[in-house]
Write a protein that holds these residues in place. Sequence first.
Motif, PDB file in Angstrom:
ATOM      1  N   ALA A 212      -4.092  14.896  38.270  1.00  0.00           N
ATOM      2  CA  ALA A 212      -2.716  15.401  38.281  1.00  0.00           C
ATOM      3  C   ALA A 212      -2.649  16.715  37.525  1.00  0.00           C
ATOM      4  O   ALA A 212      -3.548  17.058  36.736  1.00  0.00           O
ATOM      5  CB  ALA A 212      -1.762  14.387  37.658  1.00  0.00           C
ATOM      6  N   VAL A 213      -1.563  17.453  37.777  1.00  0.00           N
ATOM      7  CA  VAL A 213      -1.377  18.711  37.053  1.00  0.00           C
ATOM      8  C   VAL A 213      -1.165  18.462  35.564  1.00  0.00           C
ATOM      9  O   VAL A 213      -1.239  19.396  34.760  1.00  0.00           O
ATOM     10  CB  VAL A 213      -0.197  19.513  37.634  1.00  0.00           C
ATOM     11  CG1 VAL A 213      -0.494  19.966  39.045  1.00  0.00           C
ATOM     12  CG2 VAL A 213       1.108  18.713  37.571  1.00  0.00           C
TER      13      VAL A 213
ATOM     14  N   ARG B  96      -5.807  17.804  41.614  1.00  0.00           N
ATOM     15  CA  ARG B  96      -4.807  17.829  40.536  1.00  0.00           C
ATOM     16  C   ARG B  96      -3.433  17.963  41.197  1.00  0.00           C
ATOM     17  O   ARG B  96      -2.976  19.053  41.498  1.00  0.00           O
ATOM     18  CB  ARG B  96      -5.110  18.966  39.571  1.00  0.00           C
ATOM     19  CG  ARG B  96      -6.405  18.734  38.797  1.00  0.00           C
ATOM     20  CD  ARG B  96      -6.800  19.882  37.906  1.00  0.00           C
ATOM     21  NE  ARG B  96      -8.052  19.570  37.215  1.00  0.00           N
ATOM     22  CZ  ARG B  96      -8.779  20.447  36.537  1.00  0.00           C
ATOM     23  NH1 ARG B  96      -8.371  21.718  36.457  1.00  0.00           N
ATOM     24  NH2 ARG B  96      -9.890  20.075  35.935  1.00  0.00           N
ATOM     25  N   ILE B  97      -2.832  16.796  41.407  1.00  0.00           N
ATOM     26  CA  ILE B  97      -1.646  16.696  42.255  1.00  0.00           C
ATOM     27  C   ILE B  97      -0.382  16.955  41.445  1.00  0.00           C
ATOM     28  O   ILE B  97      -0.220  16.444  40.343  1.00  0.00           O
ATOM     29  CB  ILE B  97      -1.582  15.296  42.909  1.00  0.00           C
ATOM     30  CG1 ILE B  97      -2.878  15.025  43.689  1.00  0.00           C
ATOM     31  CG2 ILE B  97      -0.376  15.179  43.837  1.00  0.00           C
ATOM     32  CD1 ILE B  97      -3.001  13.605  44.209  1.00  0.00           C
ATOM     33  N   GLY B  98       0.518  17.743  42.027  1.00  0.00           N
ATOM     34  CA  GLY B  98       1.818  17.983  41.418  1.00  0.00           C
ATOM     35  C   GLY B  98       2.840  16.971  41.891  1.00  0.00           C
ATOM     36  O   GLY B  98       2.501  15.907  42.426  1.00  0.00           O
TER      37      GLY B  98
ATOM     38  N   ALA C  56      -3.584  20.583  43.926  1.00  0.00           N
ATOM     39  CA  ALA C  56      -2.877  20.129  45.126  1.00  0.00           C
ATOM     40  C   ALA C  56      -1.391  20.364  44.923  1.00  0.00           C
ATOM     41  O   ALA C  56      -0.605  19.443  44.696  1.00  0.00           O
ATOM     42  CB  ALA C  56      -3.177  18.658  45.397  1.00  0.00           C
ATOM     43  N   VAL C  57      -1.016  21.631  44.999  1.00  0.00           N
ATOM     44  CA  VAL C  57       0.375  22.053  44.795  1.00  0.00           C
ATOM     45  C   VAL C  57       0.694  23.151  45.797  1.00  0.00           C
ATOM     46  O   VAL C  57      -0.195  23.828  46.303  1.00  0.00           O
ATOM     47  CB  VAL C  57       0.612  22.577  43.355  1.00  0.00           C
ATOM     48  CG1 VAL C  57       0.408  21.475  42.323  1.00  0.00           C
ATOM     49  CG2 VAL C  57      -0.303  23.767  43.050  1.00  0.00           C
TER      50      VAL C  57
ATOM     51  N   SER D 140      -1.835  27.172  43.713  1.00  0.00           N
ATOM     52  CA  SER D 140      -2.853  26.642  44.632  1.00  0.00           C
ATOM     53  C   SER D 140      -3.888  27.708  44.975  1.00  0.00           C
ATOM     54  O   SER D 140      -4.118  28.006  46.158  1.00  0.00           O
ATOM     55  CB  SER D 140      -2.167  26.131  45.901  1.00  0.00           C
ATOM     56  OG  SER D 140      -1.256  27.116  46.397  1.00  0.00           O
ATOM     57  N   ALA D 141      -4.530  28.270  43.981  1.00  0.00           N
ATOM     58  CA  ALA D 141      -5.448  29.389  44.213  1.00  0.00           C
ATOM     59  C   ALA D 141      -6.625  28.995  45.098  1.00  0.00           C
ATOM     60  O   ALA D 141      -6.938  29.663  46.091  1.00  0.00           O
ATOM     61  CB  ALA D 141      -5.947  29.919  42.871  1.00  0.00           C
TER      62      ALA D 141
END
Length: 477
Positions: free
Chosen positions: A292-293, A340-342, A401-402, A453-454
């Motif tokens: 996660a973020v 790393r999910i938002g 993952a945003v 989300s680079a």
Amino acid sequence: MIPLSVWVIVSIQVVLGFLDVVVHHELVARLPWRAGAGPELRLHGIRNLAYAAIFLVLAWVVPLGWAALALVGFLAIEIVITFTDWFVEDATRRLPSTERALHGLLAINFGALLAFLAPVVWQWLQAPTSIQFADRGVWSWLASMASAGLLVMAVRDFAAARRTRQLQDRPLDPELVDRRRWLVTGATGFIGQRLTEALARGGQEVTVLTREVSKAGVLKPPFRVVTNLDQIGAGERFDVIVHLAGEPVAAGLWNESRRGRIMNSRPELARRLIDLVDRLDVKPRVWIGASAVGWYGDCGETTLDERAVARDGFTHRSCEAAETASMLAERRGMRVVMLRIGLVLGREGGLLAQLLAPFDLGLGGRLGSGRQWMSWIERDDLVRLIVHVVANESIRGPLNAVAPHPVTNREFTKALARTIRRPALLAIPQFVLLAAMGDMARELVLASQRVVSAKALEHGFEFRWPKIDAALARSLS
């Protein structure tokens, strides 16, 4: 004269009914935002109108003779609607045990109301026909307030039923090309359910790991269910493992017990999955793990790509534990990607679903100062990103993952209010959130994470809903 016992039973019925509506209809089932919930909502609206009429009659009127049959009619309508509602509920959704128990209590209490009210109504029926006014003191006013509340609820039910006609369960085609074999944990969750259904629809071979077979009933076949990794033989083959299962971070206050479950649940299952990989004759090629973020901690205005340095905190440590456990798969020759999910947007679950009820009632507002950054992603974009990661062999390691455009809490609040056409004028002060939620508020609600989300953009992923207004419109339609 209406005996005190009737008023006590009426009061109990009002309290139980209010709990059923708030807890089960609004917060658990989220009926006003559930596709296909129109029939149930219309039944609720009719029943609320019947109850409103019953309470008004009991509050101010003595219906004598044939006029008493009007009250009998309203009581009969309530009985018929309740039985019909039970059949509709069972046919359209899975009721939790608490809702069934509460329905039983409501039925028993209503039966008691009929038993205590029957002698009074019988006396009214024996009298010459007339309608008389009666002031029953405080009970008249309390019953009138309950009736007014029921009328408001009826209006909301009918309006929500009309809105549900516009809600759609859209199938998702994530543009799968090659046929692969997937093992998915957390498949019955908010993200996993959508992923599993998209994979099955796309002709993929899907195996889901769940502790309870009954939970897999929410998924659309075809798929295979295992309740224990020991049910998977060494000769079986998987191309992809997607590890989403873990204790929800925002499902309750962070007492010591929950902190332990949050910290250990995802790494423990990851280690069991690694044991499975070790005994498989052919190793899977890709491992996708959920982080996660929150890994970045509270970083204020700093823009965070995958190379950013984290700030310490419980969310960072729990995410780091999950990522470290999943990275063991790399030593087995697998390509590992940690998502790393938002904030995942969808009306079916997650934070957005929890916000819909208060915002829909005009009680929405910013949290704290509203200046904290929120990184988000529309759920179908997240599923498409997972498929993109599997297909793109150059993607490794952490992946944000945003969506490309994070927003502040103030901006998110305004966007959600615009989307559902409601005011959002309230605000919950920071000290209230901290007093009520402690570290959970500090690290989840008030923390600022301007994550971008680079890597996803660098590797050619195209977001269909890159901006918040369009994403919310998509999620709530």
